[in-house]
Write a protein that holds these residues in place. Structure first.
Motif, PDB file in Angstrom:
ATOM      1  N   VAL A   8       0.850  -1.190   0.000  1.00 49.07           N
ATOM      2  CA  VAL A   8       0.000   0.000   0.000  1.00 49.07           C
ATOM      3  C   VAL A   8       0.882   1.234   0.000  1.00 49.07           C
ATOM      4  O   VAL A   8       1.623   1.488   0.954  1.00 49.07           O
ATOM      5  N   GLU A   9       0.813   2.012  -1.057  1.00 53.14           N
ATOM      6  CA  GLU A   9       1.602   3.231  -1.141  1.00 53.14           C
ATOM      7  C   GLU A   9       1.054   4.289  -0.186  1.00 53.14           C
ATOM      8  O   GLU A   9      -0.148   4.365   0.041  1.00 53.14           O
ATOM      9  N   PRO A  10       1.934   5.142   0.344  1.00 53.11           N
ATOM     10  CA  PRO A  10       1.434   6.285   1.114  1.00 53.11           C
ATOM     11  C   PRO A  10       0.646   7.209   0.199  1.00 53.11           C
ATOM     12  O   PRO A  10       0.968   7.348  -0.984  1.00 53.11           O
ATOM     13  N   ASP A  11      -0.407   7.789   0.716  1.00 51.01           N
ATOM     14  CA  ASP A  11      -1.259   8.680  -0.061  1.00 51.01           C
ATOM     15  C   ASP A  11      -0.571  10.036  -0.200  1.00 51.01           C
ATOM     16  O   ASP A  11      -0.620  10.869   0.702  1.00 51.01           O
ATOM     17  N   ALA A  12       0.076  10.262  -1.340  1.00 46.57           N
ATOM     18  CA  ALA A  12       0.842  11.501  -1.533  1.00 46.57           C
ATOM     19  C   ALA A  12      -0.045  12.735  -1.491  1.00 46.57           C
ATOM     20  O   ALA A  12       0.406  13.819  -1.109  1.00 46.57           O
ATOM     21  N   SER A  13      -1.303  12.615  -1.872  1.00 52.47           N
ATOM     22  CA  SER A  13      -2.180  13.780  -1.894  1.00 52.47           C
ATOM     23  C   SER A  13      -2.380  14.357  -0.502  1.00 52.47           C
ATOM     24  O   SER A  13      -2.659  15.549  -0.344  1.00 52.47           O
ATOM     25  N   ALA A  14      -2.212  13.513   0.513  1.00 47.15           N
ATOM     26  CA  ALA A  14      -2.381  14.000   1.882  1.00 47.15           C
ATOM     27  C   ALA A  14      -1.321  15.036   2.234  1.00 47.15           C
ATOM     28  O   ALA A  14      -1.540  15.892   3.098  1.00 47.15           O
ATOM     29  N   TYR A  15      -0.187  14.986   1.561  1.00 42.25           N
ATOM     30  CA  TYR A  15       0.905  15.907   1.857  1.00 42.25           C
ATOM     31  C   TYR A  15       0.724  17.253   1.134  1.00 42.25           C
ATOM     32  O   TYR A  15       1.509  18.173   1.340  1.00 42.25           O
ATOM     33  N   LEU A  16      -0.294  17.345   0.278  1.00 46.15           N
ATOM     34  CA  LEU A  16      -0.547  18.586  -0.432  1.00 46.15           C
ATOM     35  C   LEU A  16      -1.559  19.472   0.288  1.00 46.15           C
ATOM     36  O   LEU A  16      -1.894  20.555  -0.182  1.00 46.15           O
ATOM     37  N   MET A  17      -2.071  19.005   1.399  1.00 43.38           N
ATOM     38  CA  MET A  17      -3.083  19.758   2.150  1.00 43.38           C
ATOM     39  C   MET A  17      -2.388  20.826   2.995  1.00 43.38           C
ATOM     40  O   MET A  17      -2.291  20.750   4.219  1.00 43.38           O
ATOM     41  N   VAL A  58      -8.175   1.812  -0.948  1.00 45.19           N
ATOM     42  CA  VAL A  58      -7.309   0.636  -1.061  1.00 45.19           C
ATOM     43  C   VAL A  58      -7.796  -0.524  -0.190  1.00 45.19           C
ATOM     44  O   VAL A  58      -7.486  -1.687  -0.465  1.00 45.19           O
ATOM     45  N   ALA A  59      -8.576  -0.234   0.851  1.00 46.43           N
ATOM     46  CA  ALA A  59      -9.063  -1.303   1.728  1.00 46.43           C
ATOM     47  C   ALA A  59      -9.992  -2.261   1.002  1.00 46.43           C
ATOM     48  O   ALA A  59     -10.101  -3.436   1.384  1.00 46.43           O
ATOM     49  N   VAL A  60     -10.640  -1.797  -0.062  1.00 49.05           N
ATOM     50  CA  VAL A  60     -11.559  -2.673  -0.793  1.00 49.05           C
ATOM     51  C   VAL A  60     -10.823  -3.824  -1.474  1.00 49.05           C
ATOM     52  O   VAL A  60     -11.449  -4.816  -1.864  1.00 49.05           O
ATOM     53  N   GLU A  61      -9.508  -3.698  -1.635  1.00 48.95           N
ATOM     54  CA  GLU A  61      -8.737  -4.779  -2.246  1.00 48.95           C
ATOM     55  C   GLU A  61      -8.850  -6.076  -1.448  1.00 48.95           C
ATOM     56  O   GLU A  61      -8.637  -7.161  -1.974  1.00 48.95           O
ATOM     57  N   ALA A  62      -9.193  -5.952  -0.174  1.00 46.32           N
ATOM     58  CA  ALA A  62      -9.236  -7.131   0.698  1.00 46.32           C
ATOM     59  C   ALA A  62     -10.591  -7.815   0.720  1.00 46.32           C
ATOM     60  O   ALA A  62     -10.754  -8.829   1.403  1.00 46.32           O
TER      61      ALA A  62
END
Length: 279
Positions: free
Chosen positions: A39-48, A108-112
């Motif tokens: 699971v990649e870190p959500d890069a968009s979170a760092y743009l807030m 990404v949780a839906v992958e499970a």
């Protein structure tokens, strides 16, 4: 064709190998396939960022690029670890699949959703590290059983089921059926402490034991000491077991966090048996 699918979480560091090895032994033991999920870190979170200025935005964009580069590096390590472990399991190597996913935690949780179990490391189950939010979303939002792979044997030979008659405990017990079918010893743990009034009718361990008998399992019972914390009593009564099966968050997560509870005690355990939790 395999009957079940197991998914193992990967973060691209030294913790991955032990987790993948445990998941591989479990998958081989119950005839399941094994998928690796990075699971990649959500890069968009760092743009807030709410401050003014183009320069600050440029710095932030550079930080996101660095995060993506680090994610690429960790993803490659995770893939190599996953492939390397599966190479030692002939029955899994041909069907093993590696996924790299990105997006928000809920995305990404839906992958499970189609997995029988998601196997993760104890730190992530305890709420620590980069996979903590993902594991919580899988357990709570997607309601997929999660196994924290500790020192217990996989597949487990000795299983302890924490039982209070609740919906969460019943869900966990039902989820453990493929493991119970191969176990050598199953014990039902029960305490009268903290049982909700609505669960009193289903709380007697005989109900669970009857269900286990339909699986061909002759289970015993252990009355745990309820003088203190029930979660700690479950852990104390499960020394020597390979796996504890327990329902998670019968109360709200906020109440568990503020006041403590069985779920919190089991999740925060540093060592001891592996843990299968379901909500």
């Amino acid at each position: 064709m395999a009957r079940e699918r197991i998914m193992v979480t990967l973060q691209g560091d030294e913790k991955d190998r032990a987790t993948v090895e445990a998941a591989a032994r479990l998958a081989r033991g119950i005839g399941a396939t094994l998928d690796g999920l990075f699971v990649e870190p959500d890069a968009s979170a760092y743009l807030m960022w709410t401050g003014p200025g183009v320069a600050a935005a440029t710095v932030m964009a550079g930080a996101v690029d660095s995060i993506r580069e680090e994610s690429d590096r960790c993803a490659e390590i995770a893939k190599q670890t996953f492939s390397g472990v599966l190479a030692g399991f002939d029955s899994l190597a041909a069907d093993g699949r590696f996924y790299r996913v990105s997006g928000t935690v809920s995305e990404v949780a839906v992958e499970a959703r189609l997995a029988r179990y998601v196997v993760t490391d104890p730190q992530s189950m305890a709420g620590n590290g980069p996979l903590a939010d993902f594991v919580t979303a899988v357990l709570i939002d997607e309601q997929v059983p999660v196994i924290a792979a500790r020192a217990g044997m996989m597949p487990p030979e000795t299983i302890h089921i924490a039982w209070d008659g609740s919906k969460e405990a019943a869900r966990a017990a039902a989820a453990s059926a493929p493991l119970i079918a191969n176990a050598k010893r199953v014990m039902v743990l029960q305490s009268d402490k903290g049982i909700d009034y609505s669960d009193r009718r289903s709380a007697p361990p005989e109900r669970l034991i009857d269900w286990l008998s339909d699986l061909g399992c002759r289970a015993g019972t252990i009355e745990i000491d309820d003088a203190g914390d029930v979660g700690e009593a479950i852990l104390d009564s499960s020394k020597g077991a390979d796996l504890i099966v327990a329902g998670a968050y019968g109360h709200s997560r906020l109440r568990e966090f503020v006041f403590g509870g069985v779920t919190r005690s089991l999740f925060q355990a540093v060592d001891g048996p592996s843990l299968l939790a379901a909500h």
